[in-house]
Design an enzyme around this catalytic site. Structure first.
Site, mmCIF file in Angstrom:
data_model
loop_
_atom_site.group_PDB
_atom_site.id
_atom_site.type_symbol
_atom_site.label_atom_id
_atom_site.label_comp_id
_atom_site.label_asym_id
_atom_site.label_seq_id
_atom_site.Cartn_x
_atom_site.Cartn_y
_atom_site.Cartn_z
ATOM 1 N N ASP A 60 0.854 -1.190 0.000
ATOM 2 C CA ASP A 60 0.000 0.000 0.000
ATOM 3 C C ASP A 60 0.894 1.247 0.000
ATOM 4 O O ASP A 60 1.717 1.412 0.896
ATOM 5 C CB ASP A 60 -0.898 -0.010 1.247
ATOM 6 C CG ASP A 60 -1.822 1.192 1.297
ATOM 7 O OD1 ASP A 60 -2.741 1.240 0.482
ATOM 8 O OD2 ASP A 60 -1.609 2.079 2.138
ATOM 9 N N THR A 93 -3.198 5.874 -3.893
ATOM 10 C CA THR A 93 -2.052 6.485 -3.207
ATOM 11 C C THR A 93 -0.740 6.245 -3.954
ATOM 12 O O THR A 93 0.153 7.081 -3.922
ATOM 13 C CB THR A 93 -1.919 5.931 -1.772
ATOM 14 O OG1 THR A 93 -1.954 4.512 -1.814
ATOM 15 C CG2 THR A 93 -3.046 6.432 -0.899
ATOM 16 N N THR A 94 -0.629 5.100 -4.634
ATOM 17 C CA THR A 94 0.588 4.800 -5.406
ATOM 18 C C THR A 94 0.569 5.576 -6.722
ATOM 19 O O THR A 94 1.560 6.193 -7.106
ATOM 20 C CB THR A 94 0.690 3.283 -5.673
ATOM 21 O OG1 THR A 94 0.599 2.590 -4.432
ATOM 22 C CG2 THR A 94 1.991 2.934 -6.352
ATOM 23 N N ASP A 393 -8.957 0.688 1.776
ATOM 24 C CA ASP A 393 -8.975 1.120 0.373
ATOM 25 C C ASP A 393 -10.275 0.705 -0.309
ATOM 26 O O ASP A 393 -10.880 1.481 -1.051
ATOM 27 C CB ASP A 393 -7.787 0.503 -0.392
ATOM 28 C CG ASP A 393 -6.470 1.178 -0.020
ATOM 29 O OD1 ASP A 393 -6.501 2.051 0.867
ATOM 30 O OD2 ASP A 393 -5.435 0.837 -0.606
#
Length: 557
Positions: A60, A93-94, A393
């Site tokens: 994550d 987020t990545t 998520d």
């Protein structure tokens, strides 16, 4: 003696600015490169040592960057992006870090050629507007009641995560919990507050398949007097309090001087009578269960147990609010203000169970709960922590779809479609901004390119074929299958992304890149150390306008 005078001409200033830009871009690329390998279903895991010496295994983006200790301000800004994305939409987020890093990388060549950062930022802002318009073109609405479609969306979100091997379990938990707490505010608006009204309880032991969404809440508490109070009640009348059920202590330290022996007995009797009065006010409404956020004395427990009432004390305020939402009760601040309407009648079962060495209270089988608890079981704490991150998520995606029920194709198809549309629009721009605009269009291709890299396929061949398909055909749904690296129609594969997540990703990445490009100097605000008790010594070259200015006057302490 005067400080040395340094005269800065335009070329010196530009050189200084370019060095700062280069350092910022390199720091941002370093952060992006750390988590580049964690994008997609075939992503790698990272093993992190956290501050307390524990080990975290995750892919994550936010969880990885949160544990990094970086010194460079630009790298810190990049890490902050990931946290913002996680709080706003819960996913992507990545992607946001990789995109921001790429936008900065493609801007570097223009800075070296002498382009002003403002020109690049203007082009990026224009590209962002057109990108969102392009997303609107390829997005389409869905029915949130269609369970299979919702399952596909959440599955494609967690398909890149560790828990994808457990089938639809996490997706079912996420959709179930979010649908439970969704409240229709009218006029098309919905309130879905995951942070407040969904509690994730992790209990090591059992199998992951035993995890479930409770139709109510659970918390780690037992009744005050286990032998005297009931631990299982069907259709309980629940009263929630935010006041202590014990003798009120003075605000300040109070000294009482007793002249007679009987006065002590009178003092104790007054305390007992006060508690008895408070308990009588509660007993009058015949509740089966009393829960208070404050203390509850032994005497109060005795009176309540005598009346057949179970009691729980010192519950967290957040848990109390969740119980209120689940069973329809109202939290009361004073016992003399209790009304019949404050009693919660919505719960079907109150039960205290022993799991492992600890007791857990379940208030479940609620009629229309607007708060819930997700109970996670698993073999180890590390596994449970990773499942919780993945569930967060998944719930974020489910919430976004319920609030804004539009979808875009996943697997890098949306980014390729946006890139293709921006390239066509870039040809129509006549000013100098055309070059950074076209570079921004190419930067969007970093997402499908990274997916292909992580699959281990021939990146150049796959990307060339994908660009050709998007340039020639009208089908904007063509993307890369993250498992095999094959070019696939995302609609047929059922791989979707939330429109809200994608828009937030683009906005955050481009705005952050523009902000970092506008930085032309990094100044330290730290106070200089006193050298030998004297004033601060100027470090490095100082800029003076007047030859007669003294160094002490020039830099005030």
């Amino acid at each position: 003696m005067h400080a040395p005078v340094l005269v800065l001409n335009e070329s010196t200033k530009r050189e200084s600015g370019n060095k700062v830009h280069h350092a910022n871009i390199q720091a941002s690329k370093a952060v992006a490169d750390i988590i580049r390998t964690t994008l997609g279903p075939r992503s790698m895991l990272k093993m992190l040592l956290d501050a307390s010496g524990g080990i975290v295994l995750t892919n994550d983006g936010n969880a990885i960057l949160r544990e990094l200790d970086v010194a460079h301000p630009a790298a810190k800004t990049m890490i902050e992006l990931s946290r913002t994305q996680d709080e706003e939409v819960g996913d992507g987020t990545t992607s946001v870090i990789i995109l921001a890093g790429e936008f900065l990388h493609v801007a570097e060549q223009f800075l070296e050629q002498g382009f002003h950062p403002t020109v690049i930022c203007r082009a990026y802002t224009q590209a962002l507007e057109h990108a969102i318009q392009a997303l609107d073109e390829i997005a389409f609405p869905i029915d949130v009641e269609d369970k299979q479609m919702m399952l596909n969306i959440v599955q494609s979100c967690i398909g890149t995560k560790f828990t994808s091997r457990f089938g639809t379990l996490i997706a079912d938990l996420a959709i179930g919990s979010v649908k439970t707490i969704a409240v229709d505010l009218g006029s098309g608006l919905k309130e879905v507050d995951i942070k407040k009204y969904v509690k994730v309880e992790k209990l090591p032991g059992g199998q992951l398949e035993d995890s479930k969404v409770l139709t109510g809440v659970m918390f780690n508490k037992d009744v005050v007097a286990p032998g005297k109070m009931r631990r299982k009640i069907r259709n309980p009348r629940i009263l929630l309090l935010d006041c202590p059920l014990e003798y009120k202590k003075g605000e300040n330290q109070t000294n009482a001087e007793l002249m007679n022996e009987d006065d002590w007995a009178t003092l104790l009797k007054m305390e007992e009578e006060f508690i008895e009065k408070v308990c009588a006010e509660i007993i009058r409404f015949k509740p089966d269960l009393v829960i208070t956020e404050k203390g509850l004395s032994d005497l109060a427990a005795h009176f309540l147990a005598k009346a057949g009432i179970s009691a729980i004390r010192r519950l967290r305020k957040t848990d109390n609010n969740r119980i209120a939402r689940a069973c329809g009760a109202t939290v009361v601040n004073r016992t003399d203000e209790i009304q019949e309407s404050d009693i919660g009648l919505g719960a079907g079962l109150f039960e205290v169970q022993k799991i492992g060495d600890e007791y857990f209270t379940f208030i479940v089988e609620c009629k229309n709960p607007k708060a819930c608890t997700v109970l996670l079981r698993g073999a180890s704490k590390d596994l449970l922590n990773e499942v919780e991150r993945n569930l967060h998520d998944a719930m974020g995606v489910a919430r976004n779809v319920i609030k804004d029920s539009k979808l875009v194709p996943g697997g890098g198809a949306a980014e390729m479609a946006v890139s293709s549309i921006l390239k066509q629009k870039g040809a129509l721009i006549e000013s100098i901004e055309q070059w950074p605009y076209n570079a921004a269009a190419r930067a969007f291709e970093v997402i499908p390119r990274t997916l292909a890299q992580n699959c281990g396929v021939n990146v150049i061949r796959v990307m060339t074929a994908l660009q050709a398909k998007h340039a020639s055909s009208e089908n904007r749904m063509i993307g890369i299958d993250g498992n095999t690296g094959v070019i696939t129609d995302m609609k047929a594969a059922g791989i979707w992304d939330s429109y809200g997540v994608k828009v937030q990703t683009f906005k955050t990445a481009i705005e952050a890149a523009s902000m970092l490009l506008r930085i032309d100097d990094i100044l330290s605000g730290l106070k200089k150390k006193q050298a030998g008790g004297g004033g601060p010594t100027p470090k490095g070259p100082q800029i003076e306008d007047d030859k007669d200015v003294d160094s002490e006057q020039m830099i005030p302490e």
